[in-house]
Design a protein around this motif. Structure first.
Motif, PDB file in Angstrom:
ATOM      1  N   UNK A 127       0.834  -1.199   0.000  1.00 56.10           N
ATOM      2  CA  UNK A 127       0.000   0.000   0.000  1.00 56.10           C
ATOM      3  C   UNK A 127       0.871   1.253   0.000  1.00 56.10           C
ATOM      4  N   UNK A 128       0.297   2.364  -0.501  1.00 54.63           N
ATOM      5  CA  UNK A 128      -1.027   2.506  -1.109  1.00 54.63           C
ATOM      6  C   UNK A 128      -1.045   1.969  -2.534  1.00 54.63           C
ATOM      7  N   UNK A 129      -2.271   1.729  -3.009  1.00 51.82           N
ATOM      8  CA  UNK A 129      -2.464   1.298  -4.396  1.00 51.82           C
ATOM      9  C   UNK A 129      -3.137   2.449  -5.137  1.00 51.82           C
ATOM     10  N   UNK A 130      -2.457   2.966  -6.143  1.00 50.56           N
ATOM     11  CA  UNK A 130      -2.994   4.069  -6.940  1.00 50.56           C
ATOM     12  C   UNK A 130      -3.338   3.545  -8.326  1.00 50.56           C
ATOM     13  N   UNK A 131      -4.578   3.722  -8.732  1.00 52.08           N
ATOM     14  CA  UNK A 131      -5.026   3.295 -10.048  1.00 52.08           C
ATOM     15  C   UNK A 131      -5.089   4.466 -11.014  1.00 52.08           C
ATOM     16  N   UNK A 132      -4.807   4.211 -12.281  1.00 48.43           N
ATOM     17  CA  UNK A 132      -4.912   5.216 -13.340  1.00 48.43           C
ATOM     18  C   UNK A 132      -5.744   4.621 -14.465  1.00 48.43           C
TER      19      UNK A 132
END
Length: 488
Positions: free
Chosen positions: A102-107
């Protein structure tokens, strides 16, 4: 007196030299990691411009983006991402992952074109013979910039050794196909902390705004064929059913909320005037900022279809092809993205691009100074009202995970989406420059979130409050499988 005047003149330079120097305004310092992102994306601009142009040339319609998705997947594999293809039962959808923890950042990335709008990248409408689609919404730029941003975040994670994961979502069929809804339904965003996205446009802005919920379907009428002159009494016109439905829905407009949008197109109306049509089809959209209103209006549209069938002696069925939520804005995240967009700045034209923009601008009925492409709009918190007349399946994502987006000036100021003008700009350097502005802003915002976990905590608290404690996600399109043939 003359002597005194000369003495004064001689003293003036001495006095001027003695004055303290004015202090220069302090230049805001940019995080070195963000400086590296900006420099690298500038360096790689030709590479990403080429990719976006390839996708622009492919111009593949929703759920048919085989070449476009494959190109982006190959780019991500080359950069060391783990790429999962064919997700959520959609052959052209993918999720690419790098990092751990973590953290998990989505695009989010998109790459579908629109039917029609096939024109050369010139400042006058120049149709491309034989081409079914055109990138009138700039998704060729959208997917490319999102991949570029994900690569920059990956490079930073690798270099810094920082914990965390970046995911890039390859999202087909945004134009009416609701692909992200199936991806949400499949649970592909369940482990994500924040999702970032952007969209091509005619200005640079990162507001906290919402959009319109949308539901759409094809209504199919079946009748009885007959000779239209010799024995019309033996026929039942499916086209009569479509036209009766359209008439009733158009009367209904007076008795629904005035900001509701209903639009349709007859996709099949028969084959020949002298044959009573045995089959006819009409494609409907309904939109409103409140999805409960959409559901209510939609039920009345269905009732109109059933009434039309009874009145014309035909049969009707319908297939819901798409349905999306309104965007749930997040002010906390939008303010962070706005600051990064201000740091990056807008799009500056070369003399050749200025000439292109002037010629395009001459085709508009509403003139906007082309210099606005170089500016960034002031921040607006319009989170309580729809600031976009459009709909997007990003809406469903935003009710599943805190989400934020921006638009950049990939088109000449004053351009409309879904136009030949936006298609033309999306295929040349003006669109490509706006694309890199988006890639820089997305990358820098992701770095802020990785480095400052409290931003994620604050954004999530706002998201929980706005969503409501009792919220339960239910897709507007029900439990149907992806409508992979909706553009065929």
């Amino acid at each position: 007196m003359k002597r005194q005047f000369l003495t004064t003149l001689l003293l003036i330079p001495i006095i001027a030299v003695a004055q303290p120097k004015a202090k220069k305004a302090a230049t805001p310092t940019i995080d070195p990691d963000k400086q590296a992102v900006i420099a690298d994306l500038d360096k790689r601009f030709p590479e990403y411009a080429t990719i976006s142009k390839q996708i622009w040339t492919f111009a593949e319609l929703g759920y048919q983006e085989e070449k476009s998705s494959a190109l982006l997947e190959e780019q991500l594999k080359k950069e060391g991402f783990d790429v999962q293809t064919g997700v959520a039962g959609i052959p052209t959808a993918f999720v690419a992952t790098y990092g751990s923890g973590k953290p998990v950042i989505g695009i989010l990335g998109e790459y579908d074109a629109l039917p029609g709008l096939a024109t050369e990248a010139k400042p006058e409408f120049t149709p491309i013979a034989g081409q079914k689609g055109g990138h009138g919404c700039g998704h060729n730029l959208f997917g490319t910039a999102s991949v570029a941003a994900a690569v920059e975040v990956k490079d930073w994670l690798k270099k810094s050794g920082h914990a965390g994961t970046v995911k890039i979502y390859g999202c087909p069929a945004e134009e009416g196909g609701s692909a992200k809804v199936y991806m949400v339904r499949e649970g592909l965003f369940n482990d994500v902390d924040v999702v970032l996205h952007w969209h091509p446009g005619a200005q640079n802005a990162a507001d906290a705004g919402t959009s319109l919920a949308n539901k759409n379907a094809k209504f199919r009428f079946k009748g009885i064929a007959a000779h239209a002159a010799a024995s019309p009494e033996r026929g039942r016109s499916a086209l009569d059913g479509v036209e009766a439905m359209d008439y009733m829905v158009n009367m209904m407009r007076e008795h629904i909320p005035s900001d509701t949008r209903i639009h349709y197109v007859i996709t099949r109306g028969g084959e020949a005037p002298n044959v009573v049509p045995a089959f006819a089809e009409v494609y409907y959209y309904a939109r409103h900022k409140d999805r409960a209103v959409v559901q209510s209006v939609w039920k009345r549209i269905e009732n109109a279809a059933e009434g039309a069938a009874k009145g014309t002696g035909t049969q009707v069925s319908w297939e819901v092809l798409g349905g999306v939520y309104d965007l749930l804005p997040n002010v906390t995240l939008a303010e962070v993205m706005h600051q990064n967009l201000k740091t990056v700045g807008g799009v500056n034209y070369t003399p050749e691009e200025t000439e292109f923009a002037k010629k395009i601008s001459e085709t508009f009925d509403r003139k906007v100074p082309i210099e606005e492409a170089a500016t960034v709009k002031d921040f607006r918190d319009a989170s309580e009202s729809a600031t976009s007349g459009g709909s997007t399946d990003v809406g469903d994502v935003s009710w599943t995970v805190p989400t934020v987006g921006l638009s950049t000036a990939t088109w000449v100021p004053g351009s409309s989406a879904h136009s030949w003008q936006s298609t033309a700009a999306s295929g040349m350097s003006i669109g490509q420059k706006g694309m890199i502005v988006a890639a820089k802003t997305l990358s820098m915002t992701a770095l802020d979130l990785f480095k400052t976990p409290t931003l994620i905590e604050k954004a999530r608290a706002e998201w929980v409050r706005k969503r409501g404690a009792d919220f339960k996600y239910e897709a507007l399109l029900g439990d149907r499988k992806p409508a992979l043939d909706y553009r065929k």
